[in-house]
Design a protein around this motif. Structure first.
Motif, PDB file in Angstrom:
ATOM      1  N   LEU A 225       0.703  -1.155   0.020  1.00 41.84           N
ATOM      2  CA  LEU A 225      -0.174  -0.074   0.121  1.00 41.84           C
ATOM      3  C   LEU A 225       0.839   1.354  -0.022  1.00 41.84           C
ATOM      4  CD1 LEU A 225      -2.793   1.487   0.187  1.00 41.84           C
ATOM      5  CD2 LEU A 225      -2.860   1.172   2.491  1.00 41.84           C
ATOM      6  N   ALA A 226       2.039   1.134   0.690  1.00 41.08           N
ATOM      7  CA  ALA A 226       2.765   2.347   0.834  1.00 41.08           C
ATOM      8  C   ALA A 226       3.601   2.536  -0.351  1.00 41.08           C
ATOM      9  CB  ALA A 226       3.737   2.265   1.901  1.00 41.08           C
ATOM     10  N   ARG A 227       4.015   1.727  -1.227  1.00 44.75           N
ATOM     11  CA  ARG A 227       4.476   1.694  -2.630  1.00 44.75           C
ATOM     12  C   ARG A 227       3.443   2.370  -3.736  1.00 44.75           C
ATOM     13  NH1 ARG A 227       6.144  -3.054  -3.013  1.00 44.75           N
ATOM     14  NH2 ARG A 227       8.482  -2.605  -2.485  1.00 44.75           N
ATOM     15  N   GLY A 231       2.946   8.762  -3.274  1.00 39.56           N
ATOM     16  CA  GLY A 231       2.855  10.295  -3.423  1.00 39.56           C
ATOM     17  C   GLY A 231       1.948  10.748  -2.114  1.00 39.56           C
ATOM     18  N   ASP A 232       1.504  10.013  -1.147  1.00 41.37           N
ATOM     19  CA  ASP A 232       0.784  10.531  -0.252  1.00 41.37           C
ATOM     20  C   ASP A 232       1.332  10.296   1.110  1.00 41.37           C
ATOM     21  OD1 ASP A 232      -1.371  11.122   1.844  1.00 41.37           O
ATOM     22  OD2 ASP A 232      -2.795   9.794   0.701  1.00 41.37           O
ATOM     23  N   PRO A 233       2.037  11.437   1.854  1.00 39.68           N
ATOM     24  CA  PRO A 233       2.728  11.132   2.827  1.00 39.68           C
ATOM     25  C   PRO A 233       1.841  10.771   4.033  1.00 39.68           C
ATOM     26  CG  PRO A 233       3.103  13.430   1.807  1.00 39.68           C
ATOM     27  CD  PRO A 233       2.071  12.775   1.209  1.00 39.68           C
ATOM     28  N   GLN A 234       0.690  10.937   4.286  1.00 38.00           N
ATOM     29  CA  GLN A 234       0.014  10.609   5.404  1.00 38.00           C
ATOM     30  C   GLN A 234      -0.251   8.859   5.173  1.00 38.00           C
ATOM     31  OE1 GLN A 234      -3.625  12.939   5.390  1.00 38.00           O
ATOM     32  NE2 GLN A 234      -2.469  14.679   6.564  1.00 38.00           N
ATOM     33  N   THR A 235      -0.826   8.659   4.151  1.00 39.13           N
ATOM     34  CA  THR A 235      -0.954   6.890   3.962  1.00 39.13           C
ATOM     35  C   THR A 235       0.530   6.363   4.207  1.00 39.13           C
ATOM     36  OG1 THR A 235      -2.659   7.645   2.308  1.00 39.13           O
ATOM     37  CG2 THR A 235      -1.620   5.404   2.490  1.00 39.13           C
ATOM     38  N   VAL A 236       1.467   6.771   3.595  1.00 37.56           N
ATOM     39  CA  VAL A 236       2.785   6.177   3.893  1.00 37.56           C
ATOM     40  C   VAL A 236       3.110   6.107   5.395  1.00 37.56           C
ATOM     41  CG1 VAL A 236       5.409   6.336   3.645  1.00 37.56           C
ATOM     42  CG2 VAL A 236       3.578   6.650   1.587  1.00 37.56           C
TER      43      VAL A 236
END
Length: 418
Positions: A225-227, A231-236
């Protein structure tokens, strides 16, 4: 010398050898006391070694050197009794068969040097060691200083020493055999205890594998999911937090297994809150029942006053008791686990609604090697629990009846109540 002198000498010898149980030490002490008591230069103790039956190349019976006093290398010898020359056969068979003595003196010229137990001596006296009508060896004294034969006093004293020595030697042999048997039994029991620990670890293996599978699934899913959302810092950040928690959970499982498998019988006692051990055991075993819809687990765990125990040992006992309770309910039921503190003691109570036990089985549950599980059990789980409870001044009680489940209580005195 007066008769009382011989009596006093023998009394001193009896006091000296009566408390020795180590065979080599005893043999050396007997040799030294013999020379000292008879007042001569040297002494030797030979033990009879029985050869193989039959003739031909079979080893003969022999008198082998077991201990010496005042002798240098080569000044005494091992003497074969059979096959031997006729003259020598007559000399030593007389000692062996009649329980009498053999004497040599240079002045008389008897017993040629090649047949003597003390060939370096100018005079020597040998008496047999007799135990239960059988010769087990010989005790010899000799001197390099004179060639005159020994007299009645020396013979009386040496024969008295030999009588006491024979009994002491046999007792030391029996003690050594008993010690060897005890060591073998202890080693065997330790191996069985280790096998019981491995069995318990085996019971946990499936649950641990399930636990790690969940951890790795969480790590893998959040990594993917992080990969995808790079581009979404919060999700990462959220994925990384989840991965960190999963890794910590895996590390915690590893530490619990390591603590369980490193039990040592000489582990130091430390003040311990049993509720911590109970929670760890439940966490370790939870994968075994988490997906069982037919099994309910009710836990009432509260902090307890500390008890002085070896935590790893008691943790192993709690794990084994929980495993027993779950195995007693193959068709489902309720497992109740609670901690309690009362009457200056703290403990854990484990109750299952399984099949229970008959009175005959209940009477034997703490016996080593008794099991109702056939080849699947070692019969050491509850006996080990009983031993651990007793070692730390605690108790373990078990109440059961056929069809009514089993109620087990493990308790220890609180640390400040000793």
């Amino acid at each position: 010398p007066e008769p009382h002198t011989a009596y006093e000498a023998l009394l001193r010898v009896a006091e000296a050898v009566g408390t020795l149980s180590d065979l080599p030490t005893l043999l050396n002490r007997i040799a030294g006391l013999s020379a000292e008591t008879v007042r001569v230069d040297v002494s030797a103790l030979h033990l009879l070694e029985i050869g193989a039956p039959g003739g031909g190349c079979a080893p003969p019976d022999s008198l082998r050197v077991a201990a010496t006093h005042g002798l240098r290398a080569g000044e005494t010898r091992t003497l074969a009794l059979r096959p031997v020359t006729p003259n020598m056969d007559a000399v030593w068979d007389q000692v062996r068969a009649t329980r009498l003595y053999a004497a040599f003196s240079e002045a008389e010229g008897n017993l040629p040097a090649r047949w003597r137990l003390l060939p370096a001596c100018r005079a020597a006296l040998t008496v047999p060691l007799i135990f239960q009508e059988e010769m087990i060896g010989c005790l010899s004294v000799g001197t390099r200083q004179r060639g005159q034969p020994f007299g009645l006093f020396e013979l009386t004293v040496l024969a008295g020493i030999a009588n006491q020595a024979a009994v002491a030697i046999q007792n030391a042999r029996l003690y050594a055999q008993a010690q060897a048997a005890l060591r073998a039994q202890q080693e065997s029991q330790q191996r069985l205890v280790e096998s019981e620990r491995l069995r318990a670890l085996g019971e946990m293996a499936a649950g641990v594998a399930h636990n790690f599978s969940n951890v790795m699934t969480g790590i893998l899913a959040n990594t993917q999911l992080a990969r995808q959302q790079a581009g979404d810092p919060q999700t990462v950040a959220r994925c990384l937090d989840t991965i960190e928690r999963a890794a910590q959970a895996g590390q915690s499982t590893v530490e619990r297994i390591r603590a369980f498998s490193s039990t040592r019988p000489d582990a130091p006692e430390t003040p311990t809150d049993l509720s911590v051990l109970v929670r760890q055991a439940l966490d370790l075993l939870r994968p075994q029942w988490v997906e069982r819809t037919d099994l309910q687990v009710q836990a009432d765990i509260a902090p307890l006053p500390p008890v002085r125990v070896a935590p790893a040992e008691v943790s192993e006992v709690i794990v084994n008791l929980l495993i027993n309770a779950v195995q007693a309910m193959p068709d489902g039921g309720t497992l109740q686990v609670a901690t309690f503190a009362e009457r200056r003691s703290a403990g854990v109570r484990i109750v299952d609604t399984g099949s229970g036990m008959t009175p005959d089985v209940r009477a034997r549950v703490f016996e080593p090697f008794f099991t109702t599980k056939g080849n699947a059990g070692s019969g050491l789980g509850l006996s080990t629990a009983y031993g651990t409870a007793t070692r730390y001044r605690g108790t373990i009680s078990l109440h059961t009846a056929p069809g009514r489940g089993t109620h087990v209580e493990l308790r220890f005195p609180v640390a400040n109540s000793d």
